[in-house]
Design a protein around this motif. Structure first.
Motif, PDB file in Angstrom:
ATOM      1  N   ILE A 278       3.834   5.648  -2.975  1.00  0.00           N
ATOM      2  CA  ILE A 278       4.789   6.399  -3.209  1.00  0.00           C
ATOM      3  C   ILE A 278       5.073   6.288  -4.670  1.00  0.00           C
TER       4      ILE A 278
ATOM      5  N   CYS B 137      11.208   1.207   1.189  1.00  0.00           N
ATOM      6  CA  CYS B 137      10.091   0.628   1.373  1.00  0.00           C
ATOM      7  C   CYS B 137      10.002  -0.945   1.353  1.00  0.00           C
TER       8      CYS B 137
ATOM      9  N   THR C 144       0.723   5.578   7.798  1.00  0.00           N
ATOM     10  CA  THR C 144       1.667   6.377   6.733  1.00  0.00           C
ATOM     11  C   THR C 144       0.769   6.426   5.568  1.00  0.00           C
ATOM     12  N   THR C 145       0.201   5.419   4.854  1.00  0.00           N
ATOM     13  CA  THR C 145      -0.539   5.376   3.703  1.00  0.00           C
ATOM     14  C   THR C 145      -1.820   6.537   3.855  1.00  0.00           C
TER      15      THR C 145
ATOM     16  N   TYR D 261      -7.636   2.843   5.588  1.00  0.00           N
ATOM     17  CA  TYR D 261      -6.441   2.586   5.918  1.00  0.00           C
ATOM     18  C   TYR D 261      -6.285   2.832   7.536  1.00  0.00           C
TER      19      TYR D 261
ATOM     20  N   GLY E 116       2.613   1.148   8.640  1.00  0.00           N
ATOM     21  CA  GLY E 116       2.545   1.189   7.121  1.00  0.00           C
ATOM     22  C   GLY E 116       1.079   1.796   6.642  1.00  0.00           C
ATOM     23  N   THR E 117       0.142   1.470   7.103  1.00  0.00           N
ATOM     24  CA  THR E 117      -1.309   1.922   7.178  1.00  0.00           C
ATOM     25  C   THR E 117      -1.566   3.226   7.592  1.00  0.00           C
TER      26      THR E 117
ATOM     27  N   SER F  98       0.821  -1.254  -0.231  1.00  0.00           N
ATOM     28  CA  SER F  98      -0.084   0.107  -0.065  1.00  0.00           C
ATOM     29  C   SER F  98       0.700   1.187  -0.153  1.00  0.00           C
ATOM     30  N   LEU F  99       1.712   1.241   0.670  1.00  0.00           N
ATOM     31  CA  LEU F  99       2.816   2.355   1.007  1.00  0.00           C
ATOM     32  C   LEU F  99       3.594   2.631  -0.444  1.00  0.00           C
TER      33      LEU F  99
ATOM     34  N   TYR G  79      10.305  -3.477   4.630  1.00  0.00           N
ATOM     35  CA  TYR G  79       9.103  -4.747   4.823  1.00  0.00           C
ATOM     36  C   TYR G  79       9.629  -6.104   4.548  1.00  0.00           C
TER      37      TYR G  79
ATOM     38  N   LEU H  77      -0.507   9.985   3.519  1.00  0.00           N
ATOM     39  CA  LEU H  77      -0.159  10.230   2.500  1.00  0.00           C
ATOM     40  C   LEU H  77      -1.226  10.691   1.584  1.00  0.00           C
ATOM     41  N   CYS H  78      -2.213   9.717   1.623  1.00  0.00           N
ATOM     42  CA  CYS H  78      -3.609   9.815   0.972  1.00  0.00           C
ATOM     43  C   CYS H  78      -4.228  11.288   1.127  1.00  0.00           C
TER      44      CYS H  78
END
Length: 393
Positions: free
Chosen positions: A92, A109, A164-165, A191, A161-162, A87-88, A113, A168-169
């Motif tokens: 990106i 990334c 951060t996603t 997320y 991760g979620t 997702s991240l 992970y 960013l969204c």
């Protein structure tokens, strides 16, 4: 083992994600080096398997096939961690940025992970999880050496991760509009629900560490976020893909409807050399619109020799007297001339005059002509009496 709606919900969500993944595969085969497309397909593939592996019946099946109690746990946790990383990675590569910045962030990334997934599996094999747990693995082994570290690691990695996603969204949504913005705004809560899932489990584990029995948070509360988050994720990523096409389809349908009055008046005009055929109902609106415009232009060309400039001039004067501005009056006048020609007015047989009278038709959008069909002035000039008066003048 749990049966019924729980399994069904997980499997439906997984199937939806994998179905979209399959739909995108032909594009990936055509563009194998498209990093954005690769990230999207990877995300959809991993997301589908996350939900399949999360179903209690699937967990039991994996354990039984492998012959290792709780073998499904590191698989599911690796998939969830991979989902967060994918997702991240997708965001990106989706966001506009200099290529070198995107590549560097993508490598970081993927590396981070990948290491987390390796650590999850290593910790599982170092620990002792010999008692099969289908729905309470996290709670049952919350105090087991190595296994507890594995559980916390996957929850933290997935949560970071979620979260951060989601952030960013949210930031990116302020810079775009349309279906892309709508999709990003849907992904924000999608997320965040994943983050809520991780927080609930971490709270439950923390409670267990302090002697409280909060297992109900793990097997009853946390799973409630699964189906809504899956639906939102699917919608959020699918909307930007289909949004522009859907908007164009709606616009084509509206344009077809707008042209309907003009087409109704001209559809019976003979057009030598043109092939008139009815398109099947399943024909795309864009194709139907192109065919409709072509047929109307063919009809206008066929009528050109019979268009009477006198009708146009009379209709133009009438429109101006009615208060229309110059552009609207010109459209109304041209429409009145065309409809008069389509009805075979008495004085429309002079080809030379008619060609000059029709010369202005190409300057108007067909939609404007179609809108003018309903004008009272155009309707007046459809009457034989007014046509005769115009010819006499």
């Amino acid at each position: 083992m749990q049966h019924g709606p729980n399994n069904t919900a997980f499997w439906i969500c997984g199937a939806l994600l994998l179905l979209i993944c399959i739909v995108k595969l032909p594009a990936l085969i055509r563009r194998p080096h498209d990093m954005l497309l690769r990230a999207a397909v990877l995300l959809l593939f991993i997301g589908g398997w996350v939900f399949f592996l999360a179903a209690p019946d699937s967990i039991a099946l994996v354990n039984r096939i492998s012959g290792v109690p709780n073998f499904a746990a590191p698989l599911a946790y690796s998939a969830m961690t991979g989902f967060a990383g994918a997702s991240l990675l997708l965001i990106i590569n989706w966001r506009p940025a200099p290529p070198d910045v995107t590549r560097r962030a993508s490598r970081l990334c993927i590396s981070a992970y990948a290491l987390v997934i390796i650590a999850i599996n290593a910790l599982f094999w170092c620990g002792n999880a010999s008692v099969e747990q289908l729905t309470l693995f996290d709670g049952y082994f919350a105090r087991t050496p190595f296994i507890r570290e594995m559980i916390v690691l996957y929850l933290v990695a997935h949560g970071v991760g979620t979260l951060t996603t989601s952030v960013l969204c949210r930031r990116w949504s302020k810079q775009v509009d349309g279906s892309l913005r709508a999709g990003l705004l849907i992904l924000v809560p999608a997320y965040l629900l994943h983050v809520v899932y991780d927080v609930i489990k971490l709270v439950a584990i923390g409670g267990i560490w302090t002697g409280r029995d909060w297992n109900f948070l793990i097997d009853q509360v946390a799973p409630l976020t699964a189906a809504p988050s899956a639906l939102l994720v699917v919608t959020g990523f699918f909307l930007p893909l289909v949004g522009p096409r859907l908007a164009q389809t709606v616009a084509d349908l509206r344009h077809l409807r707008l042209l309907a009055p003009l087409w109704k008046e001209l559809r019976h005009v003979p057009t030598p050399g043109a092939l008139r055929s009815t398109l099947p109902w399943w024909t795309r609106p864009a194709v139907r619109l192109t065919g409709r415009k072509t047929a109307i232009y063919d009809a206008l060309r066929a009528l050109a020799p019979y268009c009477n400039p006198a009708v146009r001039e009379a209709a133009y004067r009438a429109a101006k007297e009615a208060g229309e501005d110059g552009d609207n009056a010109a459209v109304i006048a041209d429409t009145a001339m065309v409809l008069a020609a389509s009805r075979g007015a008495p004085s429309t047989g002079q080809n030379e005059q008619g060609t000059d009278g029709a010369s202005s038709l190409g300057h108007h959008d067909l939609a404007l002509l179609a809108l003018a069909v309903s004008s009272p002035i155009v309707q007046q000039f459809r009457e034989p009496r007014r046509l005769a008066e115009s010819s006499d003048s």
